[in-house]
Design a protein around this motif. Structure first.
Motif, PDB file in Angstrom:
ATOM      1  N   ASN A 140       1.799  14.322   5.614  1.00 22.54           N
ATOM      2  CA  ASN A 140       3.086  14.074   4.945  1.00 22.54           C
ATOM      3  C   ASN A 140       3.137  14.571   3.515  1.00 22.54           C
ATOM      4  O   ASN A 140       3.994  14.149   2.750  1.00 22.54           O
ATOM      5  CB  ASN A 140       3.404  12.579   4.907  1.00 22.54           C
ATOM      6  CG  ASN A 140       4.076  12.144   6.151  1.00 22.54           C
ATOM      7  OD1 ASN A 140       4.694  12.956   6.826  1.00 22.54           O
ATOM      8  ND2 ASN A 140       3.956  10.874   6.459  1.00 22.54           N
TER       9      ASN A 140
ATOM     10  N   ARG B 108       0.890   1.373   4.949  1.00 24.14           N
ATOM     11  CA  ARG B 108       0.051   1.632   6.128  1.00 24.14           C
ATOM     12  C   ARG B 108      -1.381   2.111   5.817  1.00 24.14           C
ATOM     13  O   ARG B 108      -2.322   1.691   6.502  1.00 24.14           O
ATOM     14  CB  ARG B 108       0.773   2.644   7.018  1.00 24.14           C
ATOM     15  CG  ARG B 108      -0.022   3.014   8.235  1.00 24.14           C
ATOM     16  CD  ARG B 108       0.878   3.701   9.233  1.00 24.14           C
ATOM     17  NE  ARG B 108       0.081   4.485  10.154  1.00 24.14           N
ATOM     18  CZ  ARG B 108       0.571   5.086  11.217  1.00 24.14           C
ATOM     19  NH1 ARG B 108       1.841   5.007  11.476  1.00 24.14           N
ATOM     20  NH2 ARG B 108      -0.191   5.772  12.008  1.00 24.14           N
TER      21      ARG B 108
ATOM     22  N   GLN C  95       1.417  -5.099   7.291  1.00 24.25           N
ATOM     23  CA  GLN C  95       2.025  -3.773   7.070  1.00 24.25           C
ATOM     24  C   GLN C  95       3.547  -3.822   7.082  1.00 24.25           C
ATOM     25  O   GLN C  95       4.163  -4.350   8.000  1.00 24.25           O
ATOM     26  CB  GLN C  95       1.546  -2.792   8.141  1.00 24.25           C
ATOM     27  CG  GLN C  95       2.079  -1.372   7.925  1.00 24.25           C
ATOM     28  CD  GLN C  95       1.599  -0.429   8.997  1.00 24.25           C
ATOM     29  OE1 GLN C  95       0.424  -0.462   9.373  1.00 24.25           O
ATOM     30  NE2 GLN C  95       2.470   0.413   9.508  1.00 24.25           N
TER      31      GLN C  95
ATOM     32  N   GLY D 236       6.966  -1.472   7.077  1.00 22.56           N
ATOM     33  CA  GLY D 236       7.409  -0.099   7.334  1.00 22.56           C
ATOM     34  C   GLY D 236       7.869   0.093   8.757  1.00 22.56           C
ATOM     35  O   GLY D 236       7.953  -0.855   9.530  1.00 22.56           O
ATOM     36  N   ILE D 237       8.119   1.334   9.057  1.00 20.41           N
ATOM     37  CA  ILE D 237       8.703   1.672  10.358  1.00 20.41           C
ATOM     38  C   ILE D 237       7.774   1.282  11.511  1.00 20.41           C
ATOM     39  O   ILE D 237       8.223   0.900  12.570  1.00 20.41           O
ATOM     40  CB  ILE D 237       9.074   3.176  10.409  1.00 20.41           C
ATOM     41  CG1 ILE D 237       9.979   3.497  11.584  1.00 20.41           C
ATOM     42  CG2 ILE D 237       7.866   4.102  10.442  1.00 20.41           C
ATOM     43  CD1 ILE D 237      11.403   3.268  11.298  1.00 20.41           C
TER      44      ILE D 237
ATOM     45  N   SER E  88       3.974   4.829  -3.086  1.00 18.35           N
ATOM     46  CA  SER E  88       4.723   6.043  -3.470  1.00 18.35           C
ATOM     47  C   SER E  88       6.189   5.991  -3.057  1.00 18.35           C
ATOM     48  O   SER E  88       7.044   6.536  -3.741  1.00 18.35           O
ATOM     49  CB  SER E  88       4.066   7.282  -2.863  1.00 18.35           C
ATOM     50  OG  SER E  88       4.024   7.166  -1.450  1.00 18.35           O
TER      51      SER E  88
ATOM     52  N   HIS F 152       7.738   3.828   4.735  1.00 13.80           N
ATOM     53  CA  HIS F 152       7.585   2.531   4.065  1.00 13.80           C
ATOM     54  C   HIS F 152       8.964   1.981   3.695  1.00 13.80           C
ATOM     55  O   HIS F 152       9.257   0.806   3.929  1.00 13.80           O
ATOM     56  CB  HIS F 152       6.684   2.650   2.830  1.00 13.80           C
ATOM     57  CG  HIS F 152       6.342   1.313   2.243  1.00 13.80           C
ATOM     58  ND1 HIS F 152       5.327   0.531   2.747  1.00 13.80           N
ATOM     59  CD2 HIS F 152       6.921   0.595   1.246  1.00 13.80           C
ATOM     60  CE1 HIS F 152       5.291  -0.612   2.071  1.00 13.80           C
ATOM     61  NE2 HIS F 152       6.253  -0.589   1.156  1.00 13.80           N
TER      62      HIS F 152
ATOM     63  N   ILE G   2       5.833  -0.796  -9.557  1.00 15.99           N
ATOM     64  CA  ILE G   2       4.871  -0.502 -10.617  1.00 15.99           C
ATOM     65  C   ILE G   2       4.071   0.700 -10.136  1.00 15.99           C
ATOM     66  O   ILE G   2       3.427   0.650  -9.070  1.00 15.99           O
ATOM     67  CB  ILE G   2       3.926  -1.704 -10.876  1.00 15.99           C
ATOM     68  CG1 ILE G   2       4.773  -2.954 -11.140  1.00 15.99           C
ATOM     69  CG2 ILE G   2       2.980  -1.411 -12.045  1.00 15.99           C
ATOM     70  CD1 ILE G   2       4.273  -4.193 -10.480  1.00 15.99           C
TER      71      ILE G   2
ATOM     72  N   ALA H 263       7.394   9.019  -9.156  1.00 17.93           N
ATOM     73  CA  ALA H 263       7.146   8.473  -7.810  1.00 17.93           C
ATOM     74  C   ALA H 263       8.484   8.213  -7.101  1.00 17.93           C
ATOM     75  O   ALA H 263       9.399   7.625  -7.690  1.00 17.93           O
ATOM     76  CB  ALA H 263       6.345   7.181  -7.909  1.00 17.93           C
TER      77      ALA H 263
ATOM     78  N   GLU I 249       3.306   2.228 -15.178  1.00 21.11           N
ATOM     79  CA  GLU I 249       2.099   1.580 -15.714  1.00 21.11           C
ATOM     80  C   GLU I 249       0.969   1.695 -14.710  1.00 21.11           C
ATOM     81  O   GLU I 249       1.213   1.786 -13.503  1.00 21.11           O
ATOM     82  CB  GLU I 249       2.443   0.094 -15.985  1.00 21.11           C
ATOM     83  CG  GLU I 249       1.439  -0.691 -16.752  1.00 21.11           C
ATOM     84  CD  GLU I 249       1.092  -0.072 -18.097  1.00 21.11           C
ATOM     85  OE1 GLU I 249       0.087   0.655 -18.170  1.00 21.11           O
ATOM     86  OE2 GLU I 249       1.836  -0.328 -19.065  1.00 21.11           O
ATOM     87  N   ASP I 250      -0.239   1.672 -15.217  1.00 18.35           N
ATOM     88  CA  ASP I 250      -1.408   1.603 -14.346  1.00 18.35           C
ATOM     89  C   ASP I 250      -1.431   0.188 -13.757  1.00 18.35           C
ATOM     90  O   ASP I 250      -1.342  -0.793 -14.502  1.00 18.35           O
ATOM     91  CB  ASP I 250      -2.655   1.887 -15.196  1.00 18.35           C
ATOM     92  CG  ASP I 250      -3.861   2.185 -14.336  1.00 18.35           C
ATOM     93  OD1 ASP I 250      -4.118   1.396 -13.403  1.00 18.35           O
ATOM     94  OD2 ASP I 250      -4.531   3.199 -14.595  1.00 18.35           O
TER      95      ASP I 250
END
Ligand SMILES: Cc1cc2nc3c(=O)[nH]c(=O)nc-3n(C[C@H](O)[C@H](O)[C@H](O)COP(=O)(O)OP(=O)(O)OC[C@H]3O[C@@H](n4cnc5c(N)ncnc54)[C@H](O)[C@@H]3O)c2cc1C
Length: 330
Positions: free
Chosen positions: A140, A246, A259, A261-262, A278, A283, A296, A302, A314-315
């Protein structure tokens, strides 16, 4: 007029939402080609009631593909029954979702009638030579544009969460046809193994489903040990639960029941906090109904930020440490 066939995604006798995304992609193909007739195929042991309802809801023609062996998903049964049906129709396109089912039967189906098989499709375009398909490749991270050879049918698996489903504001009702096709186990190459039953993994995470606040961790947290801080972060809120993207499940850091998402849980909390995620379409499909999204991420570009109400560049590690320190001193 050549037909554009949509193979409905079925689970426990119920049409899955991915079907409406595929139907939207079929409508796009029809528009770009300026021809074609869309038909939805419902594989089932008892397709009539679902076929009638689908024809009413979508206004499209529906074929109920009926066989006793189609009660549960089985790759051999799908491939053989669909092949027997499709060869009587001679379609230009066959569309299915890029899910565990679609990925499983689509390439074999394509081979059986010498069609082009294009997986992971995320965009459909047209130029002066015809239709072009963009497909996700290399985990992806890249898109590849492909053009099938001219004049041959195409079997597509479509990435979930990419094509926006139609809201079907139509007045007319589609036609329903039931096609009964017998599965012949002697004509199957791989039939020596019989699928007795499909066991659902415990995707119904009661805690995730009912949670008002979900703190979700992605690959950006760096290592499994950092999940501790994510759990502590979640505990700062009442009625909260921990979700993940995932890759964390695939890497064995945490169970599948977390998890989102789809291919995981679809959630609709009041607050969704995405930590180091991301924002892939797969997701997003699971958390798109969250009321307020905080993200974050150390990358200001992103994709998740385009779907967030509050964006924190931020980290994640120092952010969590600082947050927990403030909470603990209160
Ligand atoms: C058929 C199919 C089904 C799928 N189903 C799902 C599904 O149900 N759910 C799902 O989640 N995925 C699913 N995927 C996978 C999906 O395509 C993505 O690969 C996945 O969502 C990416 O997860 P991620 O955002 O955690 O990781 P990445 O895409 O690797 O993103 C990590 C993010 O963390 C950020 N980051 C890195 N370091 C830090 C740091 N120190 N601090 C803060 N941020 C940092 C990065 O900037 C990046 O944005 C599916 C894929 C396929 C093909």
């Amino acid at each position: 007029m050549k037909q554009i066939l949509v193979i409905a995604e079925m689970l426990d006798g119920v049409i899955q939402p991915a079907t409406w995304e595929i139907t939207a992609a079929a409508a796009k193909i029809k528009k770009l080609k300026e021809s074609g007739q869309i038909k939805i195929i419902i594989p089932s042991d008892d397709p009539l009631p679902i076929a009638k309802e689908t024809a009413k809801q979508t206004g499209m023609d529906v074929i109920g593909l009926k066989s006793n062996d189609l009660k549960d998903y089985d790759s051999d049964v799908y491939k053989q029954c669909l092949f027997k049906l499709v060869k009587t129709i001679d379609p230009s396109h066959i569309l299915t979702a890029h899910t565990s089912q679609g990925r499983d039967f689509a390439p074999g189906l394509a081979i059986s009638f010498n069609a082009a098989s294009i997986a992971c499709v995320n965009e459909i375009k047209k130029d002066d030579k015809g239709l072009l398909y963009s497909r996700s490749v290399l985990g992806n991270t890249k898109n590849m544009i492909v053009r099938p050879a001219e004049g041959i049918p195409v079997v597509l698996t479509l990435m979930p969460g990419v094509f926006q489903p139609d809201n079907f504001n139509n007045q007319k009702k589609g036609r329903v046809e039931i096609c009964e096709i017998a599965f012949d186990p002697d004509c199957s190459n791989t039939r020596r193994i019989r699928h007795e039953k499909i066991l659902q993994k415990s995707c119904e995470n009661k805690t995730l489903k009912g949670a008002k606040i979900i703190v979700s961790a992605g690959r950006g947290i760096g290592k499994k040990e950092n999940l501790d801080a994510i759990f502590k972060f979640a505990q700062c809120f009442s009625s909260s639960a921990v979700g993940v993207s995932r890759p964390l499940v695939d890497m064995g850091w945490i169970g599948y029941e977390h998890q989102v998402g789809i291919t995981g849980a679809a959630v609709s909390p009041r607050l969704y906090i995405a930590c180091g995620i991301s924002g892939s379409s797969q997701h997003l499909a699971g958390m798109k109904d969250a009321r307020f999204v905080v993200s974050i991420n150390n990358n200001p570009d992103a994709p998740i930020f385009r779907h967030s109400d509050l964006c924190i560049v931020e980290d994640i590690d120092p952010f969590l440490q600082a947050f927990l320190k403030v909470v603990q001193t209160k």
